[in-house]
Design a protein around this motif. Structure first.
Motif, PDB file in Angstrom:
ATOM      1  N   ARG A  76      38.604  -0.411  -3.984  1.00 28.16           N
ATOM      2  CA  ARG A  76      38.572  -1.776  -4.521  1.00 28.16           C
ATOM      3  C   ARG A  76      38.836  -1.743  -6.024  1.00 28.16           C
ATOM      4  O   ARG A  76      38.796  -0.703  -6.657  1.00 28.16           O
ATOM      5  N   ASP A  77      39.067  -2.922  -6.590  1.00 28.63           N
ATOM      6  CA  ASP A  77      39.379  -3.003  -8.022  1.00 28.63           C
ATOM      7  C   ASP A  77      38.223  -2.563  -8.910  1.00 28.63           C
ATOM      8  O   ASP A  77      38.426  -1.844  -9.882  1.00 28.63           O
ATOM      9  N   GLU A  78      37.042  -3.025  -8.606  1.00 26.84           N
ATOM     10  CA  GLU A  78      35.905  -2.777  -9.482  1.00 26.84           C
ATOM     11  C   GLU A  78      34.648  -2.487  -8.661  1.00 26.84           C
ATOM     12  O   GLU A  78      34.569  -2.827  -7.493  1.00 26.84           O
ATOM     13  N   LEU A  79      33.679  -1.895  -9.317  1.00 28.49           N
ATOM     14  CA  LEU A  79      32.376  -1.647  -8.722  1.00 28.49           C
ATOM     15  C   LEU A  79      31.424  -2.720  -9.223  1.00 28.49           C
ATOM     16  O   LEU A  79      31.207  -2.860 -10.424  1.00 28.49           O
ATOM     17  N   ASN A  80      30.857  -3.492  -8.295  1.00 31.16           N
ATOM     18  CA  ASN A  80      29.877  -4.502  -8.655  1.00 31.16           C
ATOM     19  C   ASN A  80      28.553  -3.783  -8.923  1.00 31.16           C
ATOM     20  O   ASN A  80      28.005  -3.150  -8.024  1.00 31.16           O
ATOM     21  N   PRO A  81      28.031  -3.870 -10.144  1.00 33.68           N
ATOM     22  CA  PRO A  81      26.836  -3.089 -10.481  1.00 33.68           C
ATOM     23  C   PRO A  81      25.571  -3.551  -9.765  1.00 33.68           C
ATOM     24  O   PRO A  81      24.648  -2.759  -9.593  1.00 33.68           O
ATOM     25  N   LEU A  82      25.491  -4.795  -9.342  1.00 33.25           N
ATOM     26  CA  LEU A  82      24.285  -5.279  -8.681  1.00 33.25           C
ATOM     27  C   LEU A  82      24.242  -4.887  -7.204  1.00 33.25           C
ATOM     28  O   LEU A  82      23.214  -4.441  -6.708  1.00 33.25           O
ATOM     29  N   SER A  83      25.351  -5.039  -6.515  1.00 33.02           N
ATOM     30  CA  SER A  83      25.375  -4.692  -5.087  1.00 33.02           C
ATOM     31  C   SER A  83      25.766  -3.240  -4.859  1.00 33.02           C
ATOM     32  O   SER A  83      25.582  -2.717  -3.770  1.00 33.02           O
ATOM     33  N   CYS A  84      26.313  -2.608  -5.889  1.00 32.22           N
ATOM     34  CA  CYS A  84      26.831  -1.242  -5.804  1.00 32.22           C
ATOM     35  C   CYS A  84      27.882  -1.127  -4.699  1.00 32.22           C
ATOM     36  O   CYS A  84      27.941  -0.149  -3.968  1.00 32.22           O
ATOM     37  N   LYS A  85      28.720  -2.151  -4.616  1.00 30.20           N
ATOM     38  CA  LYS A  85      29.821  -2.189  -3.654  1.00 30.20           C
ATOM     39  C   LYS A  85      31.101  -2.539  -4.381  1.00 30.20           C
ATOM     40  O   LYS A  85      31.093  -3.198  -5.421  1.00 30.20           O
ATOM     41  N   GLY A  86      32.205  -2.094  -3.819  1.00 23.32           N
ATOM     42  CA  GLY A  86      33.496  -2.398  -4.410  1.00 23.32           C
ATOM     43  C   GLY A  86      33.888  -3.836  -4.189  1.00 23.32           C
ATOM     44  O   GLY A  86      33.489  -4.465  -3.203  1.00 23.32           O
ATOM     45  N   GLU A  87      34.674  -4.348  -5.130  1.00 19.90           N
ATOM     46  CA  GLU A  87      35.104  -5.737  -5.064  1.00 19.90           C
ATOM     47  C   GLU A  87      36.536  -5.832  -5.595  1.00 19.90           C
ATOM     48  O   GLU A  87      36.862  -5.250  -6.633  1.00 19.90           O
ATOM     49  N   ASP A  88      37.387  -6.538  -4.873  1.00 17.76           N
ATOM     50  CA  ASP A  88      38.740  -6.798  -5.357  1.00 17.76           C
ATOM     51  C   ASP A  88      38.703  -8.066  -6.185  1.00 17.76           C
ATOM     52  O   ASP A  88      38.439  -9.147  -5.672  1.00 17.76           O
ATOM     53  N   THR A  89      38.956  -7.919  -7.468  1.00 14.78           N
ATOM     54  CA  THR A  89      38.827  -9.056  -8.378  1.00 14.78           C
ATOM     55  C   THR A  89      40.121  -9.397  -9.105  1.00 14.78           C
ATOM     56  O   THR A  89      40.303 -10.523  -9.534  1.00 14.78           O
ATOM     57  N   ILE A  90      40.988  -8.453  -9.260  1.00 16.85           N
ATOM     58  CA  ILE A  90      42.149  -8.651 -10.130  1.00 16.85           C
ATOM     59  C   ILE A  90      43.472  -8.613  -9.368  1.00 16.85           C
ATOM     60  O   ILE A  90      44.420  -9.257  -9.736  1.00 16.85           O
ATOM     61  N   GLY A  91      43.565  -7.849  -8.313  1.00 20.07           N
ATOM     62  CA  GLY A  91      44.843  -7.748  -7.623  1.00 20.07           C
ATOM     63  C   GLY A  91      44.828  -6.843  -6.413  1.00 20.07           C
ATOM     64  O   GLY A  91      45.852  -6.617  -5.796  1.00 20.07           O
ATOM     65  N   SER A  92      43.686  -6.298  -6.081  1.00 27.04           N
ATOM     66  CA  SER A  92      43.538  -5.444  -4.891  1.00 27.04           C
ATOM     67  C   SER A  92      44.398  -4.184  -4.955  1.00 27.04           C
ATOM     68  O   SER A  92      45.104  -3.852  -4.008  1.00 27.04           O
ATOM     69  N   TYR A  93      44.339  -3.492  -6.076  1.00 22.28           N
ATOM     70  CA  TYR A  93      45.097  -2.245  -6.175  1.00 22.28           C
ATOM     71  C   TYR A  93      44.355  -1.149  -6.939  1.00 22.28           C
ATOM     72  O   TYR A  93      44.926  -0.423  -7.730  1.00 22.28           O
ATOM     73  N   ALA A  94      43.049  -1.007  -6.666  1.00 25.41           N
ATOM     74  CA  ALA A  94      42.241   0.064  -7.267  1.00 25.41           C
ATOM     75  C   ALA A  94      42.365   0.068  -8.787  1.00 25.41           C
ATOM     76  O   ALA A  94      42.586   1.094  -9.413  1.00 25.41           O
ATOM     77  N   LEU A  95      42.169  -1.104  -9.359  1.00 25.07           N
ATOM     78  CA  LEU A  95      42.396  -1.279 -10.787  1.00 25.07           C
ATOM     79  C   LEU A  95      41.582  -0.321 -11.654  1.00 25.07           C
ATOM     80  O   LEU A  95      42.089   0.227 -12.626  1.00 25.07           O
ATOM     81  N   THR A  96      40.324  -0.088 -11.315  1.00 28.35           N
ATOM     82  CA  THR A  96      39.508   0.816 -12.129  1.00 28.35           C
ATOM     83  C   THR A  96      40.066   2.230 -12.103  1.00 28.35           C
ATOM     84  O   THR A  96      40.069   2.924 -13.124  1.00 28.35           O
ATOM     85  N   LEU A  97      40.562   2.670 -10.965  1.00 28.40           N
ATOM     86  CA  LEU A  97      41.170   4.005 -10.890  1.00 28.40           C
ATOM     87  C   LEU A  97      42.387   4.084 -11.808  1.00 28.40           C
ATOM     88  O   LEU A  97      42.523   5.018 -12.594  1.00 28.40           O
ATOM     89  N   VAL A  98      43.255   3.097 -11.727  1.00 25.84           N
ATOM     90  CA  VAL A  98      44.459   3.081 -12.565  1.00 25.84           C
ATOM     91  C   VAL A  98      44.070   3.008 -14.039  1.00 25.84           C
ATOM     92  O   VAL A  98      44.619   3.733 -14.872  1.00 25.84           O
ATOM     93  N   ASP A  99      43.090   2.176 -14.356  1.00 21.32           N
ATOM     94  CA  ASP A  99      42.634   2.004 -15.735  1.00 21.32           C
ATOM     95  C   ASP A  99      41.995   3.274 -16.288  1.00 21.32           C
ATOM     96  O   ASP A  99      41.976   3.490 -17.497  1.00 21.32           O
ATOM     97  N   SER A 100      41.482   4.130 -15.421  1.00 15.43           N
ATOM     98  CA  SER A 100      40.795   5.354 -15.843  1.00 15.43           C
ATOM     99  C   SER A 100      41.724   6.543 -16.063  1.00 15.43           C
ATOM    100  O   SER A 100      41.289   7.564 -16.597  1.00 15.43           O
ATOM    101  N   LEU A 101      42.972   6.441 -15.675  1.00 10.29           N
ATOM    102  CA  LEU A 101      43.884   7.588 -15.753  1.00 10.29           C
ATOM    103  C   LEU A 101      43.972   8.174 -17.160  1.00 10.29           C
ATOM    104  O   LEU A 101      43.870   9.390 -17.338  1.00 10.29           O
ATOM    105  N   ASP A 102      44.178   7.329 -18.158  1.00  7.93           N
ATOM    106  CA  ASP A 102      44.323   7.853 -19.520  1.00  7.93           C
ATOM    107  C   ASP A 102      43.032   8.486 -20.024  1.00  7.93           C
ATOM    108  O   ASP A 102      43.063   9.521 -20.687  1.00  7.93           O
ATOM    109  N   THR A 103      41.884   7.916 -19.659  1.00  7.88           N
ATOM    110  CA  THR A 103      40.608   8.487 -20.093  1.00  7.88           C
ATOM    111  C   THR A 103      40.382   9.839 -19.435  1.00  7.88           C
ATOM    112  O   THR A 103      39.905  10.779 -20.077  1.00  7.88           O
TER     113      THR A 103
END
Length: 144
Positions: A76-103
């Motif tokens: 999923r795009d993001e991890l919801n910190p309260l439910s500790c479950k993934g959530e598609d919020t921006i476009g349904s393409y594992a956005l956090t994974l893509v955003d983390s590549l450079d880090t």
């Protein structure tokens, strides 16, 4: 061709004051606050040991949160910190994974970087996204 004073002479009329503010060699001692950014910058000089310890704290914080995303939120795009479950919020393409590549690369975590880039190369497709995609978020987090 530009004539007149250089940009450095205009922007930094007394570079040694600035260097002293940062505690760098060649300027007044590090307690001096007379540099051009003296009121705008509150700089604390830390030792090399403190710097390395802080770097490790940042690395551990990133690793903890990245691992939590991979365990509970991916693909999923993001991890919801309260439910500790993934959530598609921006476009349904594992956005956090893509955003983390450079880090991952900057931190030298080549194992996770290789896994993530492999997943992106094999799975990320924009031609089959049926959800609404935020152009702004995609630009700053995927392209930026």
């Amino acid at each position: 061709v530009l004539s007149g004073p250089s940009l450095a002479a205009i922007a930094w009329p007394n570079l040694s004051d600035f260097r002293g503010t940062l505690g760098l060699a060649g300027g007044p001692d590090s307690s001096s606050r007379d540099g051009p950014w003296s009121e705008a910058m509150d700089v604390e000089i830390v030792s090399r040991g403190e710097s390395l310890a802080l770097r490790e704290e940042v690395r551990e914080a990133f690793t903890t949160t990245f691992d939590a995303y991979m365990q509970h939120g991916f693909p999923r795009d993001e991890l919801n910190p309260l439910s500790c479950k993934g959530e598609d919020t921006i476009g349904s393409y594992a956005l956090t994974l893509v955003d983390s590549l450079d880090t991952l690369a900057v931190m030298g975590n080549w194992t996770e970087f290789a896994k993530a880039t492999r997943w992106v190369a094999e799975n990320l497709r924009f031609d089959s996204v049926d959800d609404s995609v935020s152009v702004f978020e995609t630009n700053i987090r995927v392209l930026g």
